[in-house]
Write a protein that holds these residues in place. Structure first.
Motif, PDB file in Angstrom:
ATOM      1  N   LYS A   3       0.869  -1.092   0.056  1.00  0.00           N
ATOM      2  CA  LYS A   3      -0.036   0.082  -0.100  1.00  0.00           C
ATOM      3  C   LYS A   3       0.743   1.276  -0.084  1.00  0.00           C
ATOM      4  CE  LYS A   3      -3.806  -2.181   2.562  1.00  0.00           C
ATOM      5  NZ  LYS A   3      -4.707  -1.954   3.463  1.00  0.00           N
ATOM      6  N   ALA A   4       0.331   2.404  -0.562  1.00  0.00           N
ATOM      7  CA  ALA A   4       1.178   3.717  -0.461  1.00  0.00           C
ATOM      8  C   ALA A   4       1.320   4.107   0.616  1.00  0.00           C
ATOM      9  CB  ALA A   4       0.290   4.556  -1.455  1.00  0.00           C
ATOM     10  N   LEU A   5       2.360   4.821   1.155  1.00  0.00           N
ATOM     11  CA  LEU A   5       2.407   5.747   2.244  1.00  0.00           C
ATOM     12  C   LEU A   5       1.672   6.770   2.344  1.00  0.00           C
ATOM     13  CD1 LEU A   5       3.626   5.987   5.220  1.00  0.00           C
ATOM     14  CD2 LEU A   5       5.729   7.341   3.846  1.00  0.00           C
ATOM     15  N   SER A   6       1.034   7.062   3.244  1.00  0.00           N
ATOM     16  CA  SER A   6       0.073   8.518   3.245  1.00  0.00           C
ATOM     17  C   SER A   6       0.791   9.368   4.282  1.00  0.00           C
ATOM     18  CB  SER A   6      -1.402   8.260   3.943  1.00  0.00           C
ATOM     19  OG  SER A   6      -1.860   9.271   3.999  1.00  0.00           O
ATOM     20  N   ARG A   7       1.063   9.026   5.205  1.00  0.00           N
ATOM     21  CA  ARG A   7       1.989   9.913   6.264  1.00  0.00           C
ATOM     22  C   ARG A   7       2.706   9.065   7.529  1.00  0.00           C
ATOM     23  NH1 ARG A   7      -1.845  13.491  10.319  1.00  0.00           N
ATOM     24  NH2 ARG A   7      -3.113  11.503  11.121  1.00  0.00           N
ATOM     25  N   PHE A   8       3.709   9.749   8.124  1.00  0.00           N
ATOM     26  CA  PHE A   8       3.911   8.995   9.242  1.00  0.00           C
ATOM     27  C   PHE A   8       4.579  10.181  10.353  1.00  0.00           C
ATOM     28  CE2 PHE A   8       7.837   9.886   6.862  1.00  0.00           C
ATOM     29  CZ  PHE A   8       8.856  10.155   8.072  1.00  0.00           C
ATOM     30  N   TYR A  17      10.874   5.616  21.061  1.00  0.00           N
ATOM     31  CA  TYR A  17      10.217   6.667  20.308  1.00  0.00           C
ATOM     32  C   TYR A  17       9.112   5.927  19.669  1.00  0.00           C
ATOM     33  CZ  TYR A  17      14.477   9.577  20.429  1.00  0.00           C
ATOM     34  OH  TYR A  17      15.051  10.421  20.764  1.00  0.00           O
ATOM     35  N   VAL A  18       7.826   6.651  19.470  1.00  0.00           N
ATOM     36  CA  VAL A  18       6.769   5.698  18.846  1.00  0.00           C
ATOM     37  C   VAL A  18       6.634   6.229  17.441  1.00  0.00           C
ATOM     38  CG1 VAL A  18       4.153   5.601  19.153  1.00  0.00           C
ATOM     39  CG2 VAL A  18       5.742   5.704  21.136  1.00  0.00           C
ATOM     40  N   ILE A  19       6.620   5.272  16.458  1.00  0.00           N
ATOM     41  CA  ILE A  19       6.511   5.647  15.206  1.00  0.00           C
ATOM     42  C   ILE A  19       5.035   5.194  14.530  1.00  0.00           C
ATOM     43  CG2 ILE A  19       7.311   5.170  12.574  1.00  0.00           C
ATOM     44  CD1 ILE A  19      10.045   3.975  14.059  1.00  0.00           C
ATOM     45  N   HIS A  20       4.251   6.224  13.986  1.00  0.00           N
ATOM     46  CA  HIS A  20       3.080   5.671  13.305  1.00  0.00           C
ATOM     47  C   HIS A  20       3.311   5.996  11.841  1.00  0.00           C
ATOM     48  CE1 HIS A  20       1.566   7.421  17.430  1.00  0.00           C
ATOM     49  NE2 HIS A  20       0.887   6.334  17.258  1.00  0.00           N
ATOM     50  N   ILE A  21       2.810   4.740  11.276  1.00  0.00           N
ATOM     51  CA  ILE A  21       2.676   4.660   9.719  1.00  0.00           C
ATOM     52  C   ILE A  21       1.353   4.584   9.286  1.00  0.00           C
ATOM     53  CG2 ILE A  21       3.846   3.495   7.775  1.00  0.00           C
ATOM     54  CD1 ILE A  21       6.097   2.659   9.514  1.00  0.00           C
ATOM     55  N   ASP A  23      -1.314   4.264   6.025  1.00  0.00           N
ATOM     56  CA  ASP A  23      -1.249   4.231   4.658  1.00  0.00           C
ATOM     57  C   ASP A  23      -2.302   4.554   3.990  1.00  0.00           C
ATOM     58  OD1 ASP A  23      -3.879   2.471   5.055  1.00  0.00           O
ATOM     59  OD2 ASP A  23      -2.721   0.673   5.060  1.00  0.00           O
ATOM     60  N   GLU A  24      -2.457   4.525   2.701  1.00  0.00           N
ATOM     61  CA  GLU A  24      -3.589   5.084   1.703  1.00  0.00           C
ATOM     62  C   GLU A  24      -4.942   5.039   2.300  1.00  0.00           C
ATOM     63  OE1 GLU A  24      -2.901   3.879  -2.336  1.00  0.00           O
ATOM     64  OE2 GLU A  24      -2.833   1.868  -1.335  1.00  0.00           O
ATOM     65  N   ASP A  25      -5.364   3.788   2.872  1.00  0.00           N
ATOM     66  CA  ASP A  25      -6.465   3.323   3.472  1.00  0.00           C
ATOM     67  C   ASP A  25      -6.977   3.991   4.809  1.00  0.00           C
ATOM     68  OD1 ASP A  25      -7.058   2.237   0.978  1.00  0.00           O
ATOM     69  OD2 ASP A  25      -6.298   0.172   1.948  1.00  0.00           O
ATOM     70  N   GLY A  26      -5.941   4.615   5.499  1.00  0.00           N
ATOM     71  CA  GLY A  26      -5.954   5.135   6.717  1.00  0.00           C
ATOM     72  C   GLY A  26      -5.763   4.390   7.881  1.00  0.00           C
ATOM     73  N   ASP A  27      -5.255   2.983   7.592  1.00  0.00           N
ATOM     74  CA  ASP A  27      -4.925   2.202   8.547  1.00  0.00           C
ATOM     75  C   ASP A  27      -3.528   2.658   8.911  1.00  0.00           C
ATOM     76  OD1 ASP A  27      -7.224   0.517   8.118  1.00  0.00           O
ATOM     77  OD2 ASP A  27      -6.116  -0.559   6.524  1.00  0.00           O
ATOM     78  N   THR A  28      -3.200   2.629  10.572  1.00  0.00           N
ATOM     79  CA  THR A  28      -2.334   3.075  11.090  1.00  0.00           C
ATOM     80  C   THR A  28      -1.436   1.857  11.766  1.00  0.00           C
ATOM     81  OG1 THR A  28      -3.078   5.125  11.472  1.00  0.00           O
ATOM     82  CG2 THR A  28      -1.105   4.551  12.556  1.00  0.00           C
ATOM     83  N   LEU A  29      -0.127   1.687  11.588  1.00  0.00           N
ATOM     84  CA  LEU A  29       0.800   0.829  12.183  1.00  0.00           C
ATOM     85  C   LEU A  29       1.648   1.801  13.251  1.00  0.00           C
ATOM     86  CD1 LEU A  29       2.162  -2.168  12.503  1.00  0.00           C
ATOM     87  CD2 LEU A  29       3.729  -1.229  10.803  1.00  0.00           C
ATOM     88  N   GLU A  30       1.561   1.100  14.620  1.00  0.00           N
ATOM     89  CA  GLU A  30       2.340   1.684  15.536  1.00  0.00           C
ATOM     90  C   GLU A  30       3.372   1.074  16.205  1.00  0.00           C
ATOM     91  OE1 GLU A  30       0.113   4.319  19.014  1.00  0.00           O
ATOM     92  OE2 GLU A  30       1.047   2.599  20.091  1.00  0.00           O
ATOM     93  N   LEU A  31       4.429   1.260  16.029  1.00  0.00           N
ATOM     94  CA  LEU A  31       5.834   0.829  16.321  1.00  0.00           C
ATOM     95  C   LEU A  31       6.637   1.519  17.290  1.00  0.00           C
ATOM     96  CD1 LEU A  31       7.024  -0.032  12.732  1.00  0.00           C
ATOM     97  CD2 LEU A  31       5.886  -1.678  14.375  1.00  0.00           C
TER      98      LEU A  31
END
Length: 67
Positions: A3-8, A17-21, A23-31
């Motif tokens: 999927k395309a990256l929307s923002r991070f 640190y907390v990384i939020h990624i 995607d183009e569908d609005g789904d967010t991965l938190e690492l």
């Protein structure tokens, strides 16, 4: 399929640190990542960008107009 990256975003969360990624569908991965891990990510990005900087196919149209 990727999927395309929307923002991070990257925020400090205690010692890590907390990384939020997002995607183009609005789904967010938190690492979570340590400073050392973020440093490795930064180095890898710099290497790839430096290598790809000379590839005219990767330049944005806006960058082409500025030159």
């Amino acid at each position: 399929m990727a999927k395309a990256l929307s923002r991070f975003t990257i925020e400090r969360g205690g010692d890590d640190y907390v990384i939020h990624i997002e995607d183009e569908d609005g789904d967010t991965l938190e690492l979570t990542a340590s400073f050392e891990q973020l440093d490795l990510i930064s180095e890898s990005l710099e290497e790839h960008l430096a290598f790809d900087a000379d590839d005219p196919d990767l330049l944005d149209e806006d960058e082409d107009e500025e030159e």
